[in-house]
Design a protein around this motif. Structure first.
Motif, PDB file in Angstrom:
ATOM      1  N   TYR A 190      22.990 -27.651  52.569  1.00 44.96           N
ATOM      2  CA  TYR A 190      24.232 -28.427  52.696  1.00 44.96           C
ATOM      3  C   TYR A 190      23.959 -29.895  53.029  1.00 44.96           C
ATOM      4  O   TYR A 190      24.872 -30.713  53.084  1.00 44.96           O
ATOM      5  CB  TYR A 190      25.160 -27.806  53.746  1.00 44.96           C
ATOM      6  N   GLY A 191      22.715 -30.264  53.267  1.00 43.29           N
ATOM      7  CA  GLY A 191      22.373 -31.625  53.688  1.00 43.29           C
ATOM      8  C   GLY A 191      22.323 -32.618  52.543  1.00 43.29           C
ATOM      9  O   GLY A 191      22.838 -32.377  51.447  1.00 43.29           O
ATOM     10  N   TYR A 192      21.657 -33.742  52.820  1.00 45.94           N
ATOM     11  CA  TYR A 192      21.588 -34.843  51.846  1.00 45.94           C
ATOM     12  C   TYR A 192      20.311 -34.694  51.030  1.00 45.94           C
ATOM     13  O   TYR A 192      19.271 -35.264  51.358  1.00 45.94           O
ATOM     14  CB  TYR A 192      21.604 -36.185  52.573  1.00 45.94           C
ATOM     15  N   ILE A 193      20.396 -33.925  49.972  1.00 43.40           N
ATOM     16  CA  ILE A 193      19.214 -33.570  49.202  1.00 43.40           C
ATOM     17  C   ILE A 193      19.300 -34.198  47.819  1.00 43.40           C
ATOM     18  O   ILE A 193      20.233 -33.928  47.057  1.00 43.40           O
ATOM     19  CB  ILE A 193      19.080 -32.038  49.114  1.00 43.40           C
ATOM     20  N   GLU A 194      18.320 -35.045  47.503  1.00 46.29           N
ATOM     21  CA  GLU A 194      18.341 -35.777  46.228  1.00 46.29           C
ATOM     22  C   GLU A 194      18.126 -34.850  45.037  1.00 46.29           C
ATOM     23  O   GLU A 194      18.694 -35.051  43.973  1.00 46.29           O
ATOM     24  CB  GLU A 194      17.280 -36.884  46.255  1.00 46.29           C
ATOM     25  N   ALA A 195      17.279 -33.834  45.216  1.00 47.60           N
ATOM     26  CA  ALA A 195      17.005 -32.891  44.124  1.00 47.60           C
ATOM     27  C   ALA A 195      17.140 -31.470  44.660  1.00 47.60           C
ATOM     28  O   ALA A 195      16.161 -30.843  45.053  1.00 47.60           O
ATOM     29  CB  ALA A 195      15.605 -33.122  43.559  1.00 47.60           C
ATOM     30  N   PRO A 196      18.383 -30.936  44.715  1.00 47.15           N
ATOM     31  CA  PRO A 196      18.631 -29.618  45.319  1.00 47.15           C
ATOM     32  C   PRO A 196      17.776 -28.493  44.747  1.00 47.15           C
ATOM     33  O   PRO A 196      17.433 -27.551  45.454  1.00 47.15           O
ATOM     34  CB  PRO A 196      20.118 -29.372  45.026  1.00 47.15           C
ATOM     35  N   GLU A 197      17.407 -28.625  43.474  1.00 51.27           N
ATOM     36  CA  GLU A 197      16.654 -27.546  42.838  1.00 51.27           C
ATOM     37  C   GLU A 197      15.231 -27.425  43.404  1.00 51.27           C
ATOM     38  O   GLU A 197      14.547 -26.434  43.167  1.00 51.27           O
ATOM     39  CB  GLU A 197      16.590 -27.756  41.314  1.00 51.27           C
ATOM     40  N   THR A 198      14.787 -28.437  44.167  1.00 52.63           N
ATOM     41  CA  THR A 198      13.417 -28.399  44.703  1.00 52.63           C
ATOM     42  C   THR A 198      13.328 -27.741  46.076  1.00 52.63           C
ATOM     43  O   THR A 198      12.215 -27.511  46.570  1.00 52.63           O
ATOM     44  CB  THR A 198      12.841 -29.822  44.816  1.00 52.63           C
ATOM     45  N   VAL A 199      14.447 -27.429  46.700  1.00 50.19           N
ATOM     46  CA  VAL A 199      14.437 -26.896  48.069  1.00 50.19           C
ATOM     47  C   VAL A 199      13.563 -25.651  48.187  1.00 50.19           C
ATOM     48  O   VAL A 199      12.815 -25.485  49.165  1.00 50.19           O
ATOM     49  CB  VAL A 199      15.868 -26.596  48.561  1.00 50.19           C
ATOM     50  N   ASP A 200      13.622 -24.794  47.199  1.00 55.17           N
ATOM     51  CA  ASP A 200      12.845 -23.556  47.250  1.00 55.17           C
ATOM     52  C   ASP A 200      11.343 -23.795  47.158  1.00 55.17           C
ATOM     53  O   ASP A 200      10.553 -22.888  47.398  1.00 55.17           O
ATOM     54  CB  ASP A 200      13.297 -22.605  46.141  1.00 55.17           C
ATOM     55  N   LEU A 201      10.960 -25.028  46.793  1.00 51.75           N
ATOM     56  CA  LEU A 201       9.537 -25.360  46.694  1.00 51.75           C
ATOM     57  C   LEU A 201       8.987 -25.942  47.998  1.00 51.75           C
ATOM     58  O   LEU A 201       7.788 -26.212  48.084  1.00 51.75           O
ATOM     59  CB  LEU A 201       9.311 -26.369  45.551  1.00 51.75           C
ATOM     60  N   TRP A 202       9.844 -26.141  48.983  1.00 55.49           N
ATOM     61  CA  TRP A 202       9.411 -26.782  50.229  1.00 55.49           C
ATOM     62  C   TRP A 202       8.589 -25.864  51.129  1.00 55.49           C
ATOM     63  O   TRP A 202       8.031 -26.320  52.113  1.00 55.49           O
ATOM     64  CB  TRP A 202      10.623 -27.277  51.019  1.00 55.49           C
ATOM     65  N   GLN A 203       8.578 -24.586  50.831  1.00 59.14           N
ATOM     66  CA  GLN A 203       7.843 -23.589  51.616  1.00 59.14           C
ATOM     67  C   GLN A 203       8.425 -23.397  53.016  1.00 59.14           C
ATOM     68  O   GLN A 203       7.696 -23.123  53.978  1.00 59.14           O
ATOM     69  CB  GLN A 203       6.355 -23.943  51.713  1.00 59.14           C
ATOM     70  N   ALA A 204       9.749 -23.552  53.124  1.00 59.04           N
ATOM     71  CA  ALA A 204      10.414 -23.233  54.394  1.00 59.04           C
ATOM     72  C   ALA A 204      10.373 -21.723  54.602  1.00 59.04           C
ATOM     73  O   ALA A 204      10.359 -20.953  53.631  1.00 59.04           O
ATOM     74  CB  ALA A 204      11.863 -23.714  54.369  1.00 59.04           C
ATOM     75  N   ASP A 205      10.363 -21.316  55.861  1.00 58.16           N
ATOM     76  CA  ASP A 205      10.400 -19.886  56.141  1.00 58.16           C
ATOM     77  C   ASP A 205      11.723 -19.271  55.691  1.00 58.16           C
ATOM     78  O   ASP A 205      11.763 -18.132  55.230  1.00 58.16           O
ATOM     79  CB  ASP A 205      10.198 -19.637  57.642  1.00 58.16           C
ATOM     80  N   LEU A 206      12.803 -20.052  55.839  1.00 60.30           N
ATOM     81  CA  LEU A 206      14.141 -19.575  55.492  1.00 60.30           C
ATOM     82  C   LEU A 206      14.933 -20.731  54.903  1.00 60.30           C
ATOM     83  O   LEU A 206      14.702 -21.901  55.245  1.00 60.30           O
ATOM     84  CB  LEU A 206      14.857 -19.039  56.737  1.00 60.30           C
ATOM     85  N   VAL A 207      15.865 -20.415  54.014  1.00 65.76           N
ATOM     86  CA  VAL A 207      16.744 -21.420  53.406  1.00 65.76           C
ATOM     87  C   VAL A 207      18.180 -20.941  53.549  1.00 65.76           C
ATOM     88  O   VAL A 207      18.475 -19.769  53.289  1.00 65.76           O
ATOM     89  CB  VAL A 207      16.415 -21.633  51.913  1.00 65.76           C
ATOM     90  N   VAL A 208      19.084 -21.827  53.967  1.00 69.95           N
ATOM     91  CA  VAL A 208      20.494 -21.469  54.097  1.00 69.95           C
ATOM     92  C   VAL A 208      21.351 -22.450  53.300  1.00 69.95           C
ATOM     93  O   VAL A 208      20.977 -23.603  53.102  1.00 69.95           O
ATOM     94  CB  VAL A 208      20.954 -21.447  55.573  1.00 69.95           C
ATOM     95  N   ASP A 209      22.500 -21.968  52.862  1.00 70.17           N
ATOM     96  CA  ASP A 209      23.416 -22.797  52.074  1.00 70.17           C
ATOM     97  C   ASP A 209      24.477 -23.463  52.931  1.00 70.17           C
ATOM     98  O   ASP A 209      24.999 -24.518  52.557  1.00 70.17           O
ATOM     99  CB  ASP A 209      24.105 -21.938  51.005  1.00 70.17           C
ATOM    100  N   THR A 210      24.833 -22.861  54.055  1.00 72.54           N
ATOM    101  CA  THR A 210      25.943 -23.356  54.868  1.00 72.54           C
ATOM    102  C   THR A 210      25.599 -23.286  56.356  1.00 72.54           C
ATOM    103  O   THR A 210      24.658 -22.595  56.754  1.00 72.54           O
ATOM    104  CB  THR A 210      27.200 -22.503  54.634  1.00 72.54           C
ATOM    105  N   VAL A 211      26.400 -23.978  57.156  1.00 72.38           N
ATOM    106  CA  VAL A 211      26.249 -23.898  58.610  1.00 72.38           C
ATOM    107  C   VAL A 211      26.512 -22.473  59.100  1.00 72.38           C
ATOM    108  O   VAL A 211      25.853 -21.978  60.010  1.00 72.38           O
ATOM    109  CB  VAL A 211      27.193 -24.896  59.324  1.00 72.38           C
TER     110      VAL A 211
END
Length: 219
Positions: A190-211
């Motif tokens: 939900y943040g300020y992400i220039e290329a949303p499609e790359t979020v899954d490539l960040w290697q975060a332990d978890l990813v959420v769409d909303t608060v």
């Protein structure tokens, strides 16, 4: 993720607070001063997490080596400093999330690349200074995120073990910093992400769409 983290740390812009409206207002005000039409909010919004340098790039197409850059960069920061909390608010649902952490006696704090000149007055203006257990800005460390120094300092000040703490952010550098500190990392779409499609490539332990999704995870 541990059921009860020793601490939850948040990035500021685009993660804890919706600061974009004030960035948009200030940048378009500066453009107007130079006889330029306002830019669409969404055009500016996605670059907010990259700070003032990104704002000058978006608003005027200038990089730091351009002779006109410094004047516009300084003017933008001066405008922003006088109105850091005019329209800025916690993201919807975030106050409830913070209250839940507080009720469980889980300390929460902020680790940001936003200079203390802007971050401290902003946190105070929103009444978060008495709730936030720690605020770490670039002024407090030698190296900014993605280096883990700021996160390690925050954990030390809280008496928290990094491996049992969580860092939440909306930028790849947040996730990299959290990983480098040995923390559990959560990326927020939900943040300020220039290329949303790359979020899954960040290697975060978890990813959420909303608060709301974030709150459920932290429960």
């Amino acid at each position: 993720m541990t059921p009860d983290p020793s601490a939850v740390l948040f990035d500021l812009d685009g993660t804890l607070l919706d600061t974009a409206p004030d960035f948009i207002r200030c940048l378009n005000q500066l453009r107007q001063h130079h006889g330029l039409a306002p830019l669409p909010p969404e055009h500016i919004r996605r670059s907010v997490s990259n700070g003032a340098r990104a704002m000058i790039r978006v608003g005027f197409g200038l990089e730091p080596d351009h002779p006109d850059y410094l004047e516009k960069h300084t003017a933008f920061l001066d405008l922003y400093e006088t109105g850091v909390a005019v329209e800025t608010r916690l993201f919807e649902g975030m106050d409830t999330l913070l209250q839940a952490l507080e009720q469980r006696h889980i300390p929460w704090g902020i680790v940001t690349n936003k200079p203390v000149r802007f971050a401290a007055p902003l946190v105070e203006a929103l009444g978060l200074d008495q709730r936030c257990a720690v605020l770490v800005c670039p002024d407090h460390v030698n190296q900014r995120k993605p280096h883990p120094e700021a996160l390690i300092l925050a954990c030390r000040q809280l008496g928290a073990i990094p491996a049992q703490a969580v860092y939440v952010g909306d930028h790849e550098r947040d996730i990299e910093a959290g990983r480098n500190a040995g923390m559990t990392t959560i990326a927020v779409r939900y943040g300020y992400i220039e290329a949303p499609e790359t979020v899954d490539l960040w290697q975060a332990d978890l990813v959420v769409d909303t608060v709301s999704d974030l709150a459920n995870l932290l429960q």
